[in-house]
Design a protein around this motif. Structure first.
Motif, PDB file in Angstrom:
ATOM      1  N   UNK A  18       0.833  -1.197   0.000  1.00 24.01           N
ATOM      2  CA  UNK A  18       0.000   0.000   0.000  1.00 24.01           C
ATOM      3  C   UNK A  18       0.870   1.250   0.000  1.00 24.01           C
ATOM      4  N   UNK A  27      -1.438  12.729  -7.587  1.00 25.85           N
ATOM      5  CA  UNK A  27      -1.361  13.403  -8.884  1.00 25.85           C
ATOM      6  C   UNK A  27      -0.012  14.108  -9.059  1.00 25.85           C
ATOM      7  N   UNK A  46      -8.289   6.925 -11.625  1.00 22.72           N
ATOM      8  CA  UNK A  46      -7.103   7.555 -11.053  1.00 22.72           C
ATOM      9  C   UNK A  46      -6.338   8.319 -12.141  1.00 22.72           C
ATOM     10  N   UNK A  98      -5.866  12.407 -12.130  1.00 24.28           N
ATOM     11  CA  UNK A  98      -4.522  12.989 -12.057  1.00 24.28           C
ATOM     12  C   UNK A  98      -4.162  13.817 -13.280  1.00 24.28           C
ATOM     13  N   UNK A 115      -7.098  16.448  -2.180  1.00 26.34           N
ATOM     14  CA  UNK A 115      -7.127  15.847  -3.517  1.00 26.34           C
ATOM     15  C   UNK A 115      -6.585  14.418  -3.479  1.00 26.34           C
ATOM     16  N   UNK A 116      -5.614  14.191  -2.608  1.00 24.56           N
ATOM     17  CA  UNK A 116      -4.907  12.912  -2.593  1.00 24.56           C
ATOM     18  C   UNK A 116      -5.577  11.856  -1.732  1.00 24.56           C
ATOM     19  N   UNK A 130      -7.588   9.070  -3.193  1.00 25.59           N
ATOM     20  CA  UNK A 130      -6.756   8.104  -3.911  1.00 25.59           C
ATOM     21  C   UNK A 130      -6.042   7.181  -2.941  1.00 25.59           C
ATOM     22  N   UNK A 131      -5.553   7.742  -1.832  1.00 27.02           N
ATOM     23  CA  UNK A 131      -4.845   6.907  -0.860  1.00 27.02           C
ATOM     24  C   UNK A 131      -5.808   5.894  -0.248  1.00 27.02           C
ATOM     25  N   UNK A 184      -6.319   3.228  -2.701  1.00 23.39           N
ATOM     26  CA  UNK A 184      -5.137   2.364  -2.743  1.00 23.39           C
ATOM     27  C   UNK A 184      -5.164   1.375  -1.579  1.00 23.39           C
ATOM     28  N   UNK A 185      -5.548   1.860  -0.382  1.00 22.03           N
ATOM     29  CA  UNK A 185      -5.581   0.976   0.781  1.00 22.03           C
ATOM     30  C   UNK A 185      -6.644  -0.106   0.606  1.00 22.03           C
TER      31      UNK A 185
END
Lengths: 321, 283
Positions: A136, A145, B210, B214, B258-259, B262-263, B266-267
C-alpha cells in the motif's frame, strides 16, 4: 486511422452464403460493431491531432496592413518556417536546450529509477509479515497526482524548507540551474521508482524456486545468482517497464511546470516549450514542437520494440491459452 | 498477484538488515507524503517550522483552502465530474472493443490491437495543441466535454488493454457452452462473460479513474475560467495574500484533500490495483 479500413475489409459487403461463411461473417460483423466506436473515438482524439498538427505545423500566418484600405490582413500559406525556426537562431537555441533537458531527464531518471526499483523488488520479493502495508505504501507515490507532487516537492525544496534543513544547506532549489534540474529528477524518482519496483516484483514472483535451488547446489553465490538467473529471467518485465517509463518522461510536463515553473533554461522540456507557444496562440510553432516530440517518442518506441524486443502486445494479450 | 509460498521457505533467516531494507522502502515512499500532511496541519504562523509534528495542530490551512475566493470546492466537483464521465464512457467503449479483441476471431485483429497500444504512447501535448485550436473554433473552451474527450486519448487505450488482458484469462469454453445452449454471441457476452468479468472491469475502472483524476496538461490548456478548472489545476494556481507569496500551507491542505481519496482507494483495493498494473504494465 488505418484501423478502420483494416476492419472494414473483414466484413463482407454482400449477403453471406452458406452456413460457415454465415457464422464467420456474423462474428466479423459483430467485431466491427464492437470495435468501431472505440476506433472512431481514437481516430478523433489521436488520429485527427496527428494529421492536424502536421498540417498546422506547415502553415505560416503573416499579418500585414493592406496598403489600400489600411486594414489588417492575414495571409496563410504553406511554409517550412516553423521547422527551420525550430532548428536555427534564438528559437533553435531554446529548442536544443529543451531537447537536451528532455533527453537528460529521460536517461537519468530511468536509470536511477530502474536501479532503485529493482532493489526494492528484490527486498520485497521475500515473504514477510506486513506485506500488504508495504504494498500500500509503495502505491502512495504512484497515486498522488503529479501536479500535487510537484507542489509538495516545491514546498520541500523552498529556501527555508525541510530539504535545506536536513541537508544543512542554503540551496535555492526551485530557481534555475543544475539544482533545479536535480530537484525534478529527485521528485520524479520518488514518484516512479516504486512503480518500477512493483512491476519487477511481479516478474520476480513468476521465477520458480527450483531455479534458485539448482543455482545453490551448483555453488553460485548471491551476486552471481542475481546476474545470471534473476536478471535474465526478469528482463522481459523490466524492458517493458523501462520502455513505458521512458515514453512517460519524454513527454514530461506537469512536474517541471509546477515544481520549477516554465521559461527556465534548466528544466524546460519539449512539452513545456510547445505549451508556451500554444498559450501565446502561436499554434504553428507549437504544432511543430509537438510533431518533433511525437517523432522522437515514436523513434524511441520503435528502437525498443525492434532492437530490445519489448513484447508489449504479448503482455497485454497474455498469449492466448 | 500470486505470492508463491516457496519464496518464503527458501530464505528464512531474514536478519535485521532485511528489515532495515523494508523500513527504508516504507520511509522512502511515505516521508514526502507525511510531510504534506504535517504541513497541512500546522498553524499558518508555524508554516516554516520544520518540526516533525504540528504543534499545536490546526485546521486553519484546510479552512483557508476551502475559502470562497479559491474556488476549491467547485474545482473538486469539476474533477469528480470529468473523471467520472471519462471513466464511464471509456468503460462502455472499452468493454465492447476489448471483448472483440479478446474473444472473437477476425482478420486484422493483431494490427488493431498494436495500433491501440501504440496510441497510449502518444505525448499529451501533441493531442492538446491541435484539439485546442479546434475547440477555439467550435466554442468548446471552458466546457466539460473539452476535458473529457481529449482524456479518452490516454484512458481508452489503457482500458482496452487492461480489459483485453482480463477477458483473455477467462476459459473459452464459456461461450461455446452458452452457444450450445442457444445463445447468440451478444447474449453470451451479456449473460455469461460480463458477470464473470466484473472484477476485471472494476479494476480497470479504478485505474482509469485515477489516471483521469490525475490529468493535468489537458485541463490546464482547455479551461481558463476558474469555475471549470479541475482540482489539480486550481490548487497549483492558488495565490497568496501578496502576489509573490506562494501559499504553501493552503496548497498542502488542498493537496491532502485531492490525494486522500486516492490513498483510501489504494488501501482498499491494493490487490486489484497491483493486479491491473502488472497485467497492463502501464502507469
Amino acid at each position: 486511422m488505418t484501423a478502420t479500413s483494416v476492419d472494414a475489409r473483414t466484413v463482407p459487403a454482400g449477403k453471406p452464403r452458406g452456413h460457415v461463411t454465415n457464422r464467420r461473417a456474423g462474428v466479423g460483423r459483430l467485431a466491427f460493431l464492437l470495435l468501431s466506436p472505440s476506433v472512431l473515438v481514437l481516430g478523433l482524439v489521436i488520429g485527427y491531432p496527428i494529421v492536424s498538427a502536421l498540417r498546422i505545423s506547415f502553415v505560416k500566418t503573416t499579418e500585414g496592413i493592406d496598403a489600400n484600405t489600411g486594414l489588417i490582413t492575414r495571409t496563410t500559406g504553406f511554409s517550412l518556417d516553423n521547422y527551420t525556426n525550430i532548428f536555427t537562431g534564438e528559437t533553435g537555441r531554446l529548442f536544443w536546450n529543451a531537447f537536451w533537458n528532455t533527453t537528460t531527464f529521460t536517461v537519468t531518471t530511468v536509470v536511477i529509477e530502474t536501479v532503485v526499483g529493482v532493489c526494492m523488488a528484490l527486498i520485497m520479493n521475500r515473504a514477510f509479515r506486513g506485506r500488504g502495508l508495504v504494498r500500500a505504501s509503495i502505491l502512495v507515490p504512484w497515486a498522488i497526482p503529479t501536479a500535487i507532487s510537484g507542489l509538495l516537492w516545491r514546498w520541500i525544496f523552498t529556501s527555508q524548507g525541510i530539504a535545506n534543513d536536513v541537508l544543512n544547506t542554503h540551496v535555492l532549489w526551485t530557481t534555475e540551474g543544475i539544482q533545479s534540474w536535480l530537484a525534478v529528477v529527485i521528485a520524479d524518482t520518488w514518484k516512479t521508482a516504486p512503480f518500477i519496483g512493483l512491476l519487477v516484483l511481479a516478474g520476480l514472483q513468476i521465477i520458480p524456486a527450483e531455479v534458485y535451488e539448482a543455482a545453490k547446489i551448483d555453488g553460485a553465490d548471491a551476486w552471481r545468482t542475481f546476474w545470471r538467473i534473476t536478471l535474465p529471467l526478469v528482463q522481459p518485465a523490466l524492458v517493458v517497464a523501462v520502455l513505458f517509463r521512458m515514453l512517460d518522461v519524454l513527454r514530461m510536463f506537469d512536474l517541471p511546470f509546477v515544481l520549477i515553473g516554465r521559461g527556465k533554461m534548466s528544466t524546460d522540456t519539449l512539452s513545456i516549450l510547445a505549451y508556451n507557444e500554444m498559450s501565446n496562440l502561436r499554434f504553428g510553432p507549437a504544432a511543430a514542437y509537438a510533431t518533433v516530440l511525437f517523432v522522437y517518442v515514436a523513434i524511441v518506441a520503435y528502437v525498443f520494440v525492434r532492437v530490445l524486443g519489448a513484447d508489449i502486445v504479448g503482455r497485454g494479450v497474455g498469449r492466448s491459452k | 498477484m500470486s505470492a508463491p509460498v516457496a519464496t518464503g521457505r527458501r530464505r528464512r533467516g531474514a536478519g535485521w538488515l532485511y528489515y532495515v531494507g523494508i523500513a527504508a522502502i516504507v520511509v522512502y515512499c511515505l516521508a514526502p507524503f507525511y510531510w504534506m500532511v504535517v504541513s497541512a496541519l500546522r498553524r499558518p504562523a508555524d508554516q516554516f517550522s520544520n518540526a516533525l509534528l504540528p504543534d499545536p495542530p490546526s485546521l486553519d490551512n484546510l479552512v483557508a483552502a476551502f475559502s470562497p475566493g479559491n474556488g476549491f470546492g467547485r474545482a473538486l466537483l469539476n474533477s469528480v465530474i470529468v473523471a467520472s464521465i471519462t471513466t464511464v464512457l471509456t468503460l462502455i467503449l472499452g468493454i465492447s472493443a476489448a471483448y472483440a479483441l479478446a474473444r472473437l476471431e477476425f482478420r486484422g485483429k493483431g494490427t488493431i490491437l498494436s495500433i491501440i497500444i501504440a496510441t497510449s504512447m502518444f505525448p499529451g501535448i501533441a493531442v492538446v495543441v491541435p484539439l485546442l485550436q479546434l475547440f477555439v473554433d467550435i466554442n468548446w473552451i471552458n466546457t466539460y466535454q473539452a476535458m473529457v474527450l481529449p482524456s479518452m486519448s490516454f484512458a481508452l487505450p489503457l482500458a482496452i488493454w487492461l480489459l483485453t488482458a482480463f477477458f483473455r484469462q477467462m476459459p473459452f469454453e464459456l461461450e461455446e457452452a452458452a452457444q450450445i445452449d442457444g445463445c447468440t454471441p451478444a447474449e453470451a457476452f451479456r449473460k455469461v462473460i460480463m458477470p464473470l468479468a466484473a472484477p476485471g472491469v472494476f479494476t480497470t475502472a479504478i485505474l482509469v479513474f485515477i489516471a483521469a483524476w490525475n490529468e493535468f496538461i489537458i485541463a490546464v490548456s482547455v479551461v481558463n475560467k476558474n469555475e471549470l478548472k479541475t482540482a489539480n489545476v486550481i490548487v497549483s494556481q492558488f495565490t497568496g495574500q501578496y502576489q509573490f507569496d506562494q501559499p504553501f500551507g493552503t496548497q498542502m491542505a488542498a493537496g491532502v484533500v485531492v490525494t486522500v481519496p486516492l490513498v483510501i482507494a489504494v488501501l482498499l483495493f491494493q490487490r486489484r490495483i497491483v493486479e491491473g498494473l502488472t497485467a497492463g504494465g502501464v502507469k
